[in-house]
Design an enzyme around this catalytic site. Structure first.
Site, short mmCIF file in Angstrom:
data_model
loop_
_atom_site.label_atom_id
_atom_site.label_comp_id
_atom_site.label_asym_id
_atom_site.label_seq_id
_atom_site.Cartn_x
_atom_site.Cartn_y
_atom_site.Cartn_z
N GLU A 328 25.35 21.69 63.09
CA GLU A 328 24.65 22.54 62.12
C GLU A 328 25.49 23.76 61.76
O GLU A 328 25.49 24.20 60.60
CB GLU A 328 23.28 22.96 62.67
CG GLU A 328 22.38 21.81 63.11
CD GLU A 328 22.24 20.71 62.07
OE1 GLU A 328 22.36 20.99 60.87
OE2 GLU A 328 22.01 19.55 62.47
N TYR A 414 27.49 9.75 57.81
CA TYR A 414 27.98 10.61 58.89
C TYR A 414 29.25 10.03 59.53
O TYR A 414 30.31 10.66 59.53
CB TYR A 414 26.90 10.75 59.97
CG TYR A 414 25.70 11.57 59.60
CD1 TYR A 414 25.54 12.87 60.08
CD2 TYR A 414 24.70 11.05 58.79
CE1 TYR A 414 24.41 13.63 59.76
CE2 TYR A 414 23.58 11.80 58.45
CZ TYR A 414 23.44 13.08 58.94
OH TYR A 414 22.33 13.83 58.61
N ARG A 588 10.72 13.81 66.24
CA ARG A 588 12.07 13.61 65.71
C ARG A 588 12.24 12.16 65.28
O ARG A 588 12.17 11.24 66.11
CB ARG A 588 13.11 13.99 66.76
CG ARG A 588 14.55 13.98 66.29
CD ARG A 588 15.45 14.46 67.43
NE ARG A 588 16.85 14.42 67.05
CZ ARG A 588 17.86 14.71 67.89
NH1 ARG A 588 17.57 15.08 69.13
NH2 ARG A 588 19.12 14.65 67.47
#
Length: 637
Positions: A328, A414, A588
């Protein structure tokens, strides 16, 4: 009046009054190439665009909505007659210009997920249409707007106060903010948020002084983001949260019951910031604060500037999952500083960020850990390509037109992006590649970008006409092609040598690692072993695994998830109670969707369990997670 030349990409200076006289230009260019086109917005920014948003909102916990005003600074092309915004479920009361003159407006037909266009006509004076410099919209969000997760007190750690958090990416912020909700239309913003006095409020902007006591049981909290950001990065959270300082630039917010553990877990943050700055240029956002949210947050983390949102599931007590914080933080260069103009270029945010994460982790935690994380990333990519097929368009980094960028394989965005940049780095040399990447961030700071721009810059400033290097890098095949190109940088075979040997021994004859050896492994090594388990295991094998490795007692949620997934796909009854508790406390999606999939795919054994459990847990999940699991279990409401 500020004008945009039609179809031009101009860099203009915002008139944001809160930015200060010395503020740098903050209105980013509008890109007009085909690759920059965003089909998920109704906006026509070449005609009229939003450059700044000022919110004045009340958080209404009783009705589960926000209500108030949004004042938009407008930049328009000469002759423009209207501005088109994005909205989804907004209840508009009225619209005026900056002088209070009513403006005509209409909401168009709503499309699932995309919402409806909000068209605002400019006023006509003496036969001429004049674009206002500002537009004020009075509105309320719909109850339970998709971007907003309202939690009852019992859904929090403290059980005493309600909680609210937003999640705007990808196109959810239009459900609580009337603006042009597209990553290519960067905007500065400010906000005044009124909330019950018992709650603290944080946002992805710099806090302005102390909250103002309004004398009626509420307080007003003010924030400013004077740097141009994509609209999905406007975020808010409110609850019984407290702050712990980590260092001179960083700190963490969390519920009091979670704060001590959260602060210990993110204790390396200042080192991570220093590493990122050393590698890829100055950290340009001032502060780097974080908030650890209640467990219903659907992602591991969200890179909201100056206030990263984090799931509590990353807390393991040993910082073994701090790659999440590094990731992040890495968005402070890739994704926030430079942002894809189109959702089809997701790799430009996430792939580049995952590469930077790896480099930051290497600086702080050492090469061995970074190599293990790269090996896990490569393995995830290879498995995805094997499952989908190497010619499947879902394996391309730049999402092709026939696939929704919101449904593409995460590994293509990713992991393939990570492997691509590692390949370029190893081909040209780290020193040269770092210099180029740093210059890329500097030259495109606070601006939208596309794949074609990235590749053109690579060719102009790194390859520089070297035909052999161009051929060796296979750039177009990486970005637009499918599968894994032949020149991919391979993971270090030694990274998991001992673990892979143990996994092979178990697969061959059931030999398990000793408990002491298992506990001495890193979390990455434990994950590697569990990911290499045979797909089919019987009850005796699963019981032995759990007894020897104490999997159900682990404090690492990444490891626990892999154990539960293996247990559920093999219909292991003793794991059901723990899986039920896990799915009831964790929102999540990385964990929730695969576990419901594992239950559902077993058929008659798991489907009744999944159906009953989802009926009990669905309301506690964020709309993103609900949308994923709804499809898995065929939920129709």
């Amino acid at each position: 009046m500020r004008y945009l030349a039609p179809l031009a990409a101009l860099l203009l200076v915002s008139c944001n009054p809160m930015a200060g006289e010395d503020a740098a230009p903050v209105v980013a260019p509008i890109l007009t190439s085909e690759q920059a086109f965003d089909e998920f917005t109704y906006a026509r920014p070449q005609e009229a665009r939003v450059s700044h948003v000022a919110l004045d909102l009340v958080l209404n916990f009783d009705k589960k909505l926000v209500e108030g005003t949004a004042t938009l600074d407008v930049v328009a092309a000469e002759g423009a007659k209207e501005i088109v915004l994005d909205s989804n479920g907004l209840s508009i009361t009225h619209v005026t210009d900056g002088e209070g003159v009513e403006l005509a407006w209409e909401l168009g037909e709503s499309v699932a997920e995309k919402g409806a266009p909000l068209k605002i006509s400019f006023a006509e004076t003496d036969g001429a249409v004049t674009a206002p410099e500002r537009i004020l919209i009075t509105y309320a969000s719909a109850p339970y707007a998709e971007a907003l997760q309202w939690l009852a007190p019992e859904q929090t750690a403290g059980k005493k106060q309600p909680f609210l958090f937003s999640q705007g990416q990808a196109i959810l912020n239009r459900s609580w903010i009337p603006t042009q909700d597209s990553p290519g239309i960067r905007q500065t913003w400010e906000a005044r948020i009124v909330a019950p006095e018992a709650l603290n409020v944080v946002m992805s902007g710099i806090k302005q002084g102390e909250p103002e006591d309004l004398g009626n049981g509420t307080r007003a909290h003010s924030f400013v983001m004077d740097k141009s950001v994509p609209p999905y990065l406007i975020a808010v959270a409110a609850g019984n949260i407290e702050f712990a300082e980590i260092g001179p630039r960083s700190g963490v917010w969390a519920e009091p019951e979670t704060l001590e553990a959260a602060a210990k877990e993110v204790g390396d943050t200042e080192e991570l910031i220093d590493a990122g700055s050393k590698l890829f240029g100055d950290y340009r956002w001032g502060r780097y604060d974080m908030i650890v949210l209640p467990p219903s947050f659907p992602y591991g983390g969200m890179e909201n500037p100056v206030m990263t949102f984090l799931t509590p599931t990353f807390i393991a007590g040993d910082r073994s999952n701090n790659g999440l914080v590094a990731h992040e933080l890495a968005h402070s260069w890739s994704g926030n500083l430079t942002t894809y103009a189109s959702w089809r270029d997701g790799w430009l945010n996430e792939g580049v960020t995952s590469y930077i994460e790896s480099r930051i982790s290497e600086e702080v935690y050492g090469k061995a850990r970074a190599e293990q994380e790269y090996a896990l990333s490569y393995a995830g990519l290879a498995e995805m390509v094997e499952t989908n097929g190497s010619d499947n368009p879902n394996t391309a980094m730049r999402t092709p037109a026939e696939i929704s960028p919101f449904e593409t394989a995460g590994e293509a965005i990713y992991d393939k992006g990570t492997v691509f940049l590692r390949t370029v780095e190893q081909t040209v040399g780290r020193e040269k590649f770092d210099a180029w990447l740093t210059a890329w961030f500097d030259n495109h700071a606070f601006q939208p970008i596309t794949s074609e721009m990235f590749l053109a810059d690579l060719r102009e400033n790194l390859i520089k006409g070297d035909a052999e290097l161009e051929k060796a890098l296979m750039l177009d095949e990486w970005v637009y092609g499918t599968g894994i190109p032949a020149n991919a940088a391979q993971p270090d075979a030694a990274a998991f040598a001992a673990v892979d040997s143990a996994a092979a021994a178990y697969a061959k004859d059931g030999t398990l690692p000793e408990t002491k050896a298992w506990k001495g492994w890193t979390a990455a090594e434990q994950r590697r072993f569990l990911e290499k388990l045979p797909k089919e295991l019987d009850d005796a094998q699963l019981a032995a695994l759990n007894d020897r490795l104490e999997l159900s007692a682990t404090g690492n949620n990444e490891v626990l998830f892999l154990w539960l997934e293996a247990a559920l796909r093999n219909e292991y009854d003793p794991a059901i109670p723990q899986a039920q508790k896990f799915l009831a406390r964790v929102g999540r999606n990385k964990f929730v969707s695969p576990l419901f999939t594992a239950l559902w795919d077993t058929g008659s054994w798991g489907r009744p369990i999944a159906t009953k459990l989802y009926a009990e847990t669905r309301d506690g999940y964020h709309s993103y997670t609900r949308g994923k699991v709804d499809k898995i279990v065929g939920y129709e409401g």
